[in-house]
Design an enzyme around this catalytic site. Structure first.
Site, PDB file in Angstrom:
ATOM      1  N   ASP A   1      -9.175   0.503   1.226  1.00 18.72           N
ATOM      2  CA  ASP A   1      -9.072   0.353  -0.837  1.00 18.72           C
ATOM      3  C   ASP A   1      -9.994   0.168  -1.383  1.00 18.72           C
ATOM      4  OD1 ASP A   1      -6.355   1.891  -0.050  1.00 18.72           O
ATOM      5  OD2 ASP A   1      -5.247   1.333  -1.400  1.00 18.72           O
TER       6      ASP A   1
ATOM      7  N   THR B   1      -2.588   5.402  -4.461  1.00 17.43           N
ATOM      8  CA  THR B   1      -1.510   6.392  -4.022  1.00 17.43           C
ATOM      9  C   THR B   1      -0.698   6.000  -4.529  1.00 17.43           C
ATOM     10  OG1 THR B   1      -1.979   4.513  -2.839  1.00 17.43           O
ATOM     11  CG2 THR B   1      -2.198   7.158  -1.510  1.00 17.43           C
ATOM     12  N   THR B   2      -0.062   4.940  -4.890  1.00 13.74           N
ATOM     13  CA  THR B   2       1.204   4.901  -5.976  1.00 13.74           C
ATOM     14  C   THR B   2       0.978   5.456  -7.779  1.00 13.74           C
ATOM     15  OG1 THR B   2       0.930   1.922  -4.482  1.00 13.74           O
ATOM     16  CG2 THR B   2       2.799   2.446  -5.962  1.00 13.74           C
TER      17      THR B   2
ATOM     18  N   ASP C   1       0.338  -1.463  -0.531  1.00 12.77           N
ATOM     19  CA  ASP C   1      -0.138  -0.225  -0.382  1.00 12.77           C
ATOM     20  C   ASP C   1       0.941   1.231  -0.003  1.00 12.77           C
ATOM     21  OD1 ASP C   1      -2.865   1.483  -0.034  1.00 12.77           O
ATOM     22  OD2 ASP C   1      -1.776   2.154   2.023  1.00 12.77           O
TER      23      ASP C   1
HETATM   24  P1  ADP Z   1      -2.165   2.200  -7.118  1.00 10.12           P
HETATM   25  O1  ADP Z   1      -1.681   2.495  -5.466  1.00 10.12           O
HETATM   26  O2  ADP Z   1      -1.569   3.681  -7.877  1.00 10.12           O
HETATM   27  O3  ADP Z   1      -3.856   1.883  -6.685  1.00 10.12           O
HETATM   28  P2  ADP Z   1      -1.840  -0.638  -7.545  1.00 10.12           P
HETATM   29  O4  ADP Z   1      -0.259  -1.119  -7.273  1.00 10.12           O
HETATM   30  O5  ADP Z   1      -2.863  -0.613  -6.945  1.00 10.12           O
HETATM   31  O6  ADP Z   1      -1.339   1.166  -7.152  1.00 10.12           O
HETATM   32  O7  ADP Z   1      -1.908  -0.609  -9.154  1.00 10.12           O
HETATM   33  C1  ADP Z   1      -2.781   0.695 -10.130  1.00 10.12           C
HETATM   34  C2  ADP Z   1      -2.655   0.053 -11.464  1.00 10.12           C
HETATM   35  O8  ADP Z   1      -2.730  -1.752 -11.722  1.00 10.12           O
HETATM   36  C3  ADP Z   1      -3.786   0.453 -12.134  1.00 10.12           C
HETATM   37  O9  ADP Z   1      -3.096   1.098 -12.839  1.00 10.12           O
HETATM   38  C4  ADP Z   1      -4.654  -0.521 -12.624  1.00 10.12           C
HETATM   39  O10 ADP Z   1      -5.225  -0.307 -13.980  1.00 10.12           O
HETATM   40  C5  ADP Z   1      -3.538  -2.100 -12.604  1.00 10.12           C
HETATM   41  N1  ADP Z   1      -3.952  -3.209 -12.981  1.00 10.12           N
HETATM   42  C6  ADP Z   1      -5.278  -3.549 -11.875  1.00 10.12           C
HETATM   43  N2  ADP Z   1      -5.218  -4.442 -12.343  1.00 10.12           N
HETATM   44  C7  ADP Z   1      -4.500  -4.897 -13.286  1.00 10.12           C
HETATM   45  C8  ADP Z   1      -4.937  -6.045 -14.080  1.00 10.12           C
HETATM   46  N3  ADP Z   1      -5.609  -7.143 -14.218  1.00 10.12           N
HETATM   47  N4  ADP Z   1      -3.942  -6.095 -15.220  1.00 10.12           N
HETATM   48  C9  ADP Z   1      -3.280  -5.413 -15.614  1.00 10.12           C
HETATM   49  N5  ADP Z   1      -3.797  -3.888 -14.843  1.00 10.12           N
HETATM   50  C10 ADP Z   1      -3.794  -3.891 -13.481  1.00 10.12           C
HETATM   51 MG    MG Z   2      -4.925  -0.134  -6.070  1.00 10.98          MG
END
Ligand code: ADP
Ligand code: MG
Length: 556
Positions: A396, A100-101, A67
């Site tokens: 989240d 956030t990331t 996170d």
């Molecule tokens: P954040 O803190 O920004 O939400 P995450 O580590 O949760 O960061 O990653 C979010 C990113 O991962 C988004 O750009 C989302 O579209 C992408 N994502 C989530 N699931 C998938 C998937 N199955 N295939 C490709 N990208 C994905």
């Molecule tokens: Mg996320």
């Protein structure tokens, strides 16, 4: 440098500030470096194939998390600009709860591209202006490509929760957990002026070690982490009428030292009898309102405990204030401070109040309350780290589903929207002239860090994926993105990788705001040392006297 206001006659620098207090030339580049270092740390954790971080504090406590906000919050950051990145993460977490990331990674990349332009001699203010324009255009593009959904279709909402959970440590349970999250949000939706409103305060999250994460479930009501105080009290009450009192069930302690003169044993007995009679009266008073459950914020004395048990009133004590308020809200009761003022109207209502043993400890469940807009998610798990990470991840997921319930617009993920926005920005850049054009193009390049990082984290090479993605989007495939599970460019919409539009927009807003703010600071100047009032050392009377004497002498 501010330290070198040079005296031309003897060419000796006149020091205006302490040495090293301000250094204009390198300040901005250093700030950019600091911000980029933070975003570099987070980069490897982006997306479902991102890595986790193990955070260890000076006591040796360990947190394993994916996170973004938790990582930033726990990192020991010194540089003021690095700390500003933490604020970016906090803002986005408070506004939309996810992303956030991404926002920190995009902010870092915006600054990286700006650095290249600065080195080419473009003034940071011009870059900031270009970024501002680009972000407006980016938001407009996102609005244009967004898909409107209907709340009737719970499957779409589950997919939104699942996408958020996909990038967490607990992703293997994203399906059952999405189910719990969506049911929780649906239980607390209220309609205000024709709009759907969700208050996440209505969803309580309680953790208990034991069983496994798969046993995490939804409870329609409130869970209180307290046990019933007397073994003779009922463990289950149906049609519960609940009295909530934030005062101790004991005789008032005397306000000042009082002495009671006792001359013989009968007087002691008399005195105790009177006290007991008073306690008995208080318990009678509670029972007379029809209450069969009593929740106390404070403690109670032994006799009261016994008498309540005798009357069959299920009682718990030392419940913290925020839980008291939750129970009051859920059951429609009022928290009362004065036993005399308690009436039947103040009692809360729940169909069932029951103590259950979960994970070796006892919890009180207050279920099917008068106000149905109150639910609790009970997280189970084998160890504390998993349970804690599950709590952060469920938070989240609750946020993204809330976002979509409140504004029914989504985009598909996997870097597709970022590539599409970059494409539209490059088109827009052509309509601009000079340095602004460069800044808008730099902004477009920076956004591509999202698909680039998603693919790198999935073991792909972004040098291959980015051109392929761009050409798909040129052909009109708006939702072409990186399917990180199979390592291919695919249509993210048909894969049902959904995210709220509001999260994507907030990423743009927060990242741009942070980048611009950092670009506009050309100098970091340390100010005079300030001591917080509470940190000020206390002077001894002797010191104080001496200081006053000195001042007096000085004045004379
Ligand atoms: P954040 O803190 O920004 O939400 P995450 O580590 O949760 O960061 O990653 C979010 C990113 O991962 C988004 O750009 C989302 O579209 C992408 N994502 C989530 N699931 C998938 C998937 N199955 N295939 C490709 N990208 C994905
Ligand atoms: Mg996320």
């Amino acid at each position: 440098m501010l330290t070198s206001a040079v005296n031309k006659v003897n060419a000796k620098p006149v020091l205006v500030l302490r040495e090293g207090a301000g250094d204009k030339e390198n300040s901005l580049l250093n700030s950019i470096q600091a911000a980029r270092t933070v975003s570099e740390v987070l980069k490897s954790s982006l997306g479902p194939k991102g890595m986790d971080k193990m955070l260890i504090n000076n006591f040796g406590d360990i947190i394993i998390t994916n996170d973004g906000r938790t990582m930033l919050q726990e990192m020991d950051l010194q540089h003021p600009v690095a700390r500003m990145m933490v604020d970016v993460a906090k803002t986005i977490d408070n506004e939309v709860g996810d992303g956030t990331t991404s926002s920190v990674v995009v902010a870092g990349e915006l600054l990286g591209k700006a650095e290249q332009l600065i080195k080419k001699g473009i003034h940071p203010t011009l870059i900031a202006d270009g970024y501002e324009k680009a972000s407006e255009k980016a938001l407009e593009t996102l609005d244009n490509i967004a898909i409107t959904i209907s709340l009737e279709n719970k499957n779409e909402l589950k997919k939104i929760a699942a996408t958020s959970l996909a990038s967490k440590i607990i992703s293997n349970l994203k399906e059952p957990l999405s189910e719990v999250v969506v049911s929780a949000i649906f239980s607390v939706i209220r309609e205000v002026d024709g709009k759907n409103i969700v208050d996440l305060d209505d969803v309580m999250v309680e953790k208990k070690l034991g069983e496994s994460l798969a046993s995490t479930n939804l409870v329609k009501g409130v869970i209180i982490n307290k046990e019933i105080i007397h073994p003779a009290m009922p463990k289950r009450v149906e049609e519960a009428r609940i009295a909530l009192i934030d005062k101790a069930l004991d005789l008032e302690k005397a306000q000042f030292d009082s002495k009671i003169r006792i001359d013989n044993p009968e007087q002691i007995e008399e005195f105790i009898k009177q006290e007991d009679a008073l306690i008995g009266k208080l318990v009678d008073k509670i029972a007379s309102t029809g209450a069969n459950v009593l929740i106390l914020q404070e403690d109670l004395n032994k006799l009261a405990n016994y008498l309540l048990a005798k009357k069959g009133i299920l009682t718990i004590r030392r419940v913290n204030q925020s839980i008291m308020k939750k129970v009051a809200k859920a059951t429609g009761g009022h928290i009362i401070n004065n036993f005399d003022a308690l009436t039947e109207k103040d009692l809360g209502f729940a169909e069932v109040v029951e103590e259950r043993t979960i994970g070796g400890s006892k919890l009180l469940f207050v279920e099917n309350c008068r106000n149905p807009h109150s639910v609790a998610i009970l997280i189970r798990g084998a160890n504390k780290r998993i349970v804690d990470e599950a709590e952060r991840s469920i938070h989240d997921a609750l946020c993204v589903v809330r976002d979509v319930v409140q504004e029914q617009k989504i985009v598909a993920g996997g870097g597709a929207p970022e590539i599409e926005v970059a494409r539209s920005l490059r088109k827009y850049a052509v309509t601009l002239v000079g340095k602004e054009q460069l800044a808008v193009n730099a902004y477009a390049d920076a956004l591509e860090i999202v698909p680039a990082t998603l693919s790198e984290n999935a073991g792909l090479n972004s040098i291959d994926t980015l051109p392929e993605l761009r050409s798909c989007h040129e052909k009109g495939e708006v939702w072409a993105g990186v399917n990180v599970y199979v390592g291919k460019i695919q249509d993210m919409k048909s894969l049902e990788v959904y995210e709220p539009l509001s999260v994507k927009k907030q990423i743009i807003k927060s990242a741009t705001e942070a980048a611009i703010m950092i670009l506009k600071v050309d100098e970091i100047v340390s100010t005079k040392k300030q001591i917080r009032r509470e940190e000020q050392p206390k002077k001894s009377p002797e010191e104080d006297r001496r200081e006053r004497m000195e001042k007096l002498q000085y004045m004379m």
